[in-house]
Design a protein around this motif. Structure first.
Motif, PDB file in Angstrom:
ATOM      1  N   GLU A 185       0.826  -1.213   0.000  1.00  0.00           N
ATOM      2  CA  GLU A 185       0.000   0.000   0.000  1.00  0.00           C
ATOM      3  C   GLU A 185       0.857   1.259   0.000  1.00  0.00           C
ATOM      4  O   GLU A 185       0.431   2.307  -0.477  1.00  0.00           O
ATOM      5  CB  GLU A 185      -0.927  -0.007   1.198  1.00  0.00           C
ATOM      6  N   SER A 186       2.057   1.167   0.559  1.00  0.00           N
ATOM      7  CA  SER A 186       2.964   2.310   0.530  1.00  0.00           C
ATOM      8  C   SER A 186       4.396   1.791   0.435  1.00  0.00           C
ATOM      9  O   SER A 186       4.802   0.944   1.230  1.00  0.00           O
ATOM     10  CB  SER A 186       2.802   3.156   1.796  1.00  0.00           C
ATOM     11  N   SER A 187       5.127   2.302  -0.528  1.00  0.00           N
ATOM     12  CA  SER A 187       6.523   1.895  -0.678  1.00  0.00           C
ATOM     13  C   SER A 187       7.297   2.243   0.589  1.00  0.00           C
ATOM     14  O   SER A 187       6.980   3.216   1.270  1.00  0.00           O
ATOM     15  CB  SER A 187       7.168   2.621  -1.855  1.00  0.00           C
ATOM     16  N   SER A 188       8.304   1.432   0.875  1.00  0.00           N
ATOM     17  CA  SER A 188       9.117   1.745   2.050  1.00  0.00           C
ATOM     18  C   SER A 188      10.560   1.370   1.787  1.00  0.00           C
ATOM     19  O   SER A 188      10.868   0.625   0.862  1.00  0.00           O
ATOM     20  CB  SER A 188       8.584   1.023   3.285  1.00  0.00           C
ATOM     21  N   GLY A 189      11.423   1.881   2.589  1.00  0.00           N
ATOM     22  CA  GLY A 189      12.855   1.700   2.406  1.00  0.00           C
ATOM     23  C   GLY A 189      13.575   2.772   3.189  1.00  0.00           C
ATOM     24  O   GLY A 189      14.334   2.486   4.109  1.00  0.00           O
ATOM     25  N   PRO A 190      13.299   4.055   2.856  1.00  0.00           N
ATOM     26  CA  PRO A 190      13.814   5.115   3.708  1.00  0.00           C
ATOM     27  C   PRO A 190      13.177   4.957   5.088  1.00  0.00           C
ATOM     28  O   PRO A 190      11.949   4.969   5.207  1.00  0.00           O
ATOM     29  CB  PRO A 190      13.345   6.407   3.032  1.00  0.00           C
ATOM     30  N   LEU A 191      13.970   4.794   6.123  1.00  0.00           N
ATOM     31  CA  LEU A 191      13.415   4.382   7.412  1.00  0.00           C
ATOM     32  C   LEU A 191      12.599   5.489   8.068  1.00  0.00           C
ATOM     33  O   LEU A 191      12.815   6.672   7.834  1.00  0.00           O
ATOM     34  CB  LEU A 191      14.540   3.920   8.332  1.00  0.00           C
ATOM     35  N   GLY A 192      11.649   5.057   8.858  1.00  0.00           N
ATOM     36  CA  GLY A 192      10.862   5.971   9.678  1.00  0.00           C
ATOM     37  C   GLY A 192       9.562   6.431   9.060  1.00  0.00           C
ATOM     38  O   GLY A 192       8.776   7.111   9.713  1.00  0.00           O
ATOM     39  N   GLN A 193       9.298   6.066   7.812  1.00  0.00           N
ATOM     40  CA  GLN A 193       8.175   6.675   7.091  1.00  0.00           C
ATOM     41  C   GLN A 193       6.835   5.982   7.335  1.00  0.00           C
ATOM     42  O   GLN A 193       5.774   6.563   7.068  1.00  0.00           O
ATOM     43  CB  GLN A 193       8.461   6.679   5.581  1.00  0.00           C
ATOM     44  N   GLY A 194       6.841   4.752   7.814  1.00  0.00           N
ATOM     45  CA  GLY A 194       5.612   3.951   7.799  1.00  0.00           C
ATOM     46  C   GLY A 194       4.524   4.398   8.762  1.00  0.00           C
ATOM     47  O   GLY A 194       3.337   4.389   8.416  1.00  0.00           O
ATOM     48  N   LEU A 195       4.908   4.790   9.973  1.00  0.00           N
ATOM     49  CA  LEU A 195       3.875   5.063  10.975  1.00  0.00           C
ATOM     50  C   LEU A 195       3.021   6.270  10.603  1.00  0.00           C
ATOM     51  O   LEU A 195       1.809   6.277  10.856  1.00  0.00           O
ATOM     52  CB  LEU A 195       4.512   5.257  12.365  1.00  0.00           C
ATOM     53  N   SER A 196       3.618   7.282   9.997  1.00  0.00           N
ATOM     54  CA  SER A 196       2.827   8.450   9.588  1.00  0.00           C
ATOM     55  C   SER A 196       1.720   8.031   8.625  1.00  0.00           C
ATOM     56  O   SER A 196       0.584   8.509   8.719  1.00  0.00           O
ATOM     57  CB  SER A 196       3.720   9.493   8.908  1.00  0.00           C
ATOM     58  N   VAL A 197       2.054   7.142   7.701  1.00  0.00           N
ATOM     59  CA  VAL A 197       1.055   6.695   6.721  1.00  0.00           C
ATOM     60  C   VAL A 197      -0.033   5.874   7.422  1.00  0.00           C
ATOM     61  O   VAL A 197      -1.232   6.032   7.148  1.00  0.00           O
ATOM     62  CB  VAL A 197       1.714   5.871   5.605  1.00  0.00           C
ATOM     63  N   ALA A 198       0.399   5.023   8.351  1.00  0.00           N
ATOM     64  CA  ALA A 198      -0.572   4.227   9.115  1.00  0.00           C
ATOM     65  C   ALA A 198      -1.527   5.147   9.870  1.00  0.00           C
ATOM     66  O   ALA A 198      -2.752   4.942   9.867  1.00  0.00           O
ATOM     67  CB  ALA A 198       0.165   3.302  10.085  1.00  0.00           C
ATOM     68  N   ASN A 199      -0.979   6.180  10.478  1.00  0.00           N
ATOM     69  CA  ASN A 199      -1.822   7.144  11.197  1.00  0.00           C
ATOM     70  C   ASN A 199      -2.812   7.812  10.256  1.00  0.00           C
ATOM     71  O   ASN A 199      -3.995   7.961  10.582  1.00  0.00           O
ATOM     72  CB  ASN A 199      -0.953   8.239  11.831  1.00  0.00           C
ATOM     73  N   GLY A 200      -2.320   8.257   9.114  1.00  0.00           N
ATOM     74  CA  GLY A 200      -3.184   8.945   8.159  1.00  0.00           C
ATOM     75  C   GLY A 200      -4.317   8.049   7.684  1.00  0.00           C
ATOM     76  O   GLY A 200      -5.466   8.488   7.559  1.00  0.00           O
ATOM     77  N   LEU A 201      -3.998   6.778   7.450  1.00  0.00           N
ATOM     78  CA  LEU A 201      -5.045   5.843   7.025  1.00  0.00           C
ATOM     79  C   LEU A 201      -6.055   5.636   8.157  1.00  0.00           C
ATOM     80  O   LEU A 201      -7.271   5.577   7.905  1.00  0.00           O
ATOM     81  CB  LEU A 201      -4.424   4.505   6.607  1.00  0.00           C
ATOM     82  N   ALA A 202      -5.580   5.560   9.390  1.00  0.00           N
ATOM     83  CA  ALA A 202      -6.504   5.407  10.517  1.00  0.00           C
ATOM     84  C   ALA A 202      -7.422   6.624  10.636  1.00  0.00           C
ATOM     85  O   ALA A 202      -8.623   6.483  10.909  1.00  0.00           O
ATOM     86  CB  ALA A 202      -5.715   5.198  11.808  1.00  0.00           C
ATOM     87  N   LEU A 203      -6.873   7.813  10.388  1.00  0.00           N
ATOM     88  CA  LEU A 203      -7.713   9.016  10.409  1.00  0.00           C
ATOM     89  C   LEU A 203      -8.751   8.974   9.292  1.00  0.00           C
ATOM     90  O   LEU A 203      -9.924   9.317   9.498  1.00  0.00           O
ATOM     91  CB  LEU A 203      -6.829  10.266  10.269  1.00  0.00           C
ATOM     92  N   ALA A 204      -8.322   8.540   8.115  1.00  0.00           N
ATOM     93  CA  ALA A 204      -9.260   8.436   6.990  1.00  0.00           C
ATOM     94  C   ALA A 204     -10.353   7.414   7.304  1.00  0.00           C
ATOM     95  O   ALA A 204     -11.535   7.636   7.018  1.00  0.00           O
ATOM     96  CB  ALA A 204      -8.515   8.050   5.712  1.00  0.00           C
ATOM     97  N   ASN A 205      -9.957   6.277   7.891  1.00  0.00           N
ATOM     98  CA  ASN A 205     -10.942   5.257   8.252  1.00  0.00           C
ATOM     99  C   ASN A 205     -11.981   5.814   9.217  1.00  0.00           C
ATOM    100  O   ASN A 205     -13.170   5.524   9.098  1.00  0.00           O
ATOM    101  CB  ASN A 205     -10.244   4.055   8.910  1.00  0.00           C
TER     102      ASN A 205
END
Lengths: 318, 288
Positions: B114-134
């Motif tokens: 659902e979201s590309s990753s590799g550069p560290l630290g980026q995942g939780l912000s996206v998870a939060n944003g999706l939770a807000l959208a939900n």
């Protein structure tokens, strides 16, 4: 909503965002402790459930906006140009670029007119940084009316966008009925002696210069390149072929912005003398906006001088 | 999917064998963290998460973000084992044209990554944003994000940790694979991040500290997270880098090193692969 007297380009964005709040329930807004200066405050007050204050955390704001987009929302993430494009460059590259999430990054305080705040806050390179990211649309409207239309247009467009809006009061040069289509440059004044491509706050300045040049018998075709990427190559080529000499004008470094974009097209397809008006690869400093514009050569006088040079080079090897 | 503990142990073992073979075949990759997270992936995809390979885009599904994208061999493996791709495709890891990029790519596999990753630290912000959208949309799916402990040295992750507690994102569960190793050595010697439980609690999270190789403990922690209604939960899962391959365990060099042919054979033998084992057997042969 129509603006008739000089105002900040950002005000057109703020008005349009409220309109979008009414008409499109998927539109949400975020800011990084800059609700007033970016003009999202009114949206925040009217639609508090769809507004997310992220605090002084620009990187997290972009990632959160990405997640909101993934969840079907149309997020407008707002901050100052220098923070949105430089400080948060990595998440912008990852999420607006590589992931191609439908995030609209709208940044106020682009260019030199942050004024007294000084070099750390002046963004001369935001358009270049954003233009380098594959798949990102880059827009810089020229006045508040155009910012209003651009905001509605980028909400409609399904894809990532960077939009720069200015802070200080600048003249209104477009009307409510003026056309605005993403990716399609507008010819604001016709002429066949010199193609004058301009963007953002330098559009009114270019129109002023065109008046002066007309008095000297040089008729400019003034082209408002509000969408820097994708560039309207046809408009660039048509105007250049008709005029045979080119000036570009931007409140931005001459590296990587409008001047570069135009030159990249012309050197391959229609070589012509090009003079670039912009910041010459340097940082700014504190000062009132007009003082800074003057010192760094972002004036109608500088455009006139550049035009005379470009016209004098016509027919030469360059 | 609700596998029992024995099935989850088999699944974790299969993930480890896949990881070794995939990275060996690719000639490069990141085996250490992937081996250490096998039980976490097994517990998430084999028990905890509501998801189905037959209905990938079900709007009510639980969502997963791999923030430490370099350990994706384990993720691709579990996805294959629960039906998201043919196991044979695992052999394409890191090869030209493969969906299984060296770091997870939304561009190459949008239905699943659902979201590309590799550069560290980026995942939780996206998870939060999706939770807000939900929350705005009324979708009730939970959101999981896996990070490494060294990754917690990135600034953005703490911005996101603040955001999750500020917005009371109880649907967000962060799993920290806490193996105390990163490229340059022990996390505690490079730049210490402990005590993690106290840190998360003081940041307004519900922290649960468990043995990350104990699937029963993982399932219990996820159940605690589900029961939590006002705070996000951090499952701090103590893991061993390289777990299951004795010569890789607890050695930072296996963060991003490829085993030789001999090492691959030795690792597979230790991981219980039958002599002559060469294929990626389907799930049914693993889940008895």
């Amino acid at each position: 909503m129509t603006f008739t007297s000089p105002t900040g380009i950002r005000n057109g964005f703020g008005q349009a965002l409220v309109e979008l709040g009414r008409t499109n329930p998927d539109v949400v807004a975020l800011t990084a402790d800059l609700a007033d200066p970016t003009r999202v405050r009114r949206f925040a007050e009217k639609f508090p459930d769809r507004f997310f204050q992220m605090g002084i955390s620009e990187n997290d704001m972009i990632g959160t906006a990405a997640g909101l987009a993934l969840g079907g929302k149309i997020p407008f993430a707002t901050t100052f140009a220098i923070f949105g494009t430089s400080l948060a460059n990595q998440p912008v590259r990852l999420h607006l670029g590589y992931n191609h999430f439908n995030v609209k990054l709208v940044c106020s305080h682009g260019g030199v007119t942050v004024g007294p705040d000084g070099a750390t806050h002046q963004a001369f390179e935001d358009l270049a940084l954003m233009r380098l990211i594959p798949g990102l649309t880059v827009v810089a409207p020229c006045d508040a009316n155009e910012a209003y239309k651009a905001t509605l247009a980028i909400a409609e467009y399904d894809g990532p966008v960077y939009m720069r809006v200015g802070r200080i009061d600048t003249p209104i040069v477009t009307a409510a009925e003026s056309p605005f289509t993403l990716g399609k440059a507008n010819v604001l004044r016709d002429g066949d002696d010199l193609a004058l491509f301009c963007v953002g706050s330098m559009v009114p300045t270019s129109l002023e210069a065109a008046d002066v040049l007309a008095d000297r018998g040089i008729n400019c075709r003034v082209v408002n390149v509000h969408t820097l990427k994708p560039l309207d190559e046809k408009a660039v080529l048509d105007a250049t072929r008709a005029c045979g000499a080119v000036v570009t004008a931007e409140e931005h470094s001459v590296l990587g912005g409008l001047g570069s974009a135009v030159a990249e097209v012309l050197c391959c397809l229609a070589p012509a003398p090009v003079e670039m008006v912009g910041v010459n690869d340097t940082f700014g400093e504190s000062g009132e906006p007009d003082e800074i514009l003057s010192k760094y050569g972002l004036t109608s006088e500088a455009i006139v001088d550049a035009a005379l040079r470009a016209v004098s080079r016509k027919g030469s090897a360059g | 999917m609700k596998l029992d503990l024995e099935q989850l142990a088999h699944l974790a073992g299969q993930i480890r064998r896949d990881v070794v073979r995939m990275i060996s075949a690719a000639g490069s990759g990141h085996p250490g963290g992937a081996l250490g997270a096998a039980e976490i992936f097994a517990a998430l995809y084999g028990h905890e998460m509501h998801h189905s390979a037959d209905n990938i885009t079900d709007p009510g599904r639980d969502r997963f973000f791999l923030s430490n994208g370099h350990i994706c061999a384990a993720w691709y493996s579990v996805l294959a084992r629960v039906g998201y791709l043919e196991p044979a495709e695992l052999g394409s890891l890191r090869k030209m044209g493969s969906r299984l990029q060296g770091h997870p790519s939304r561009e190459k596999w949008p239905e699943v990554v659902e979201s590309s990753s590799g550069p560290l630290g980026q995942g939780l912000s996206v998870a939060n944003g999706l939770a807000l959208a939900n929350t705005l949309s009324g979708d009730r799916g939970r959101v999981y994000c896996l990070v490494g402990d060294g990754e917690l040295q990135e600034g953005i992750i703490w911005e996101a940790i603040l955001s999750a507690s500020h917005y009371g994102l109880a649907d967000v569960t962060l799993i920290v694979s806490d193996n105390d190793l990163q490229i340059d050595g022990a996390v505690s010697s490079v730049k210490g991040i402990q005590p993690l439980g106290a840190k998360f609690n003081s940041f307004g999270w519900h922290a649960v500290e468990i043995d990350g190789h104990d699937t029963e403990a993982l399932i219990g922690a996820f159940a605690e997270a589900r029961a939590e209604k006002s705070r996000p939960t951090a499952v701090i899962a103590e893991t061993v880098m390289g777990r299951g391959v004795s010569f890789m365990e607890n050695l930072a060099k296996w963060h991003g090193a490829c085993p030789s042919a001999d090492e691959t054979a030795a690792a597979l033998e230790e991981l219980g692969a039958a002599p002559g084992y060469t294929d990626y057997p389907p799930l049914q042969e693993v889940i008895r």
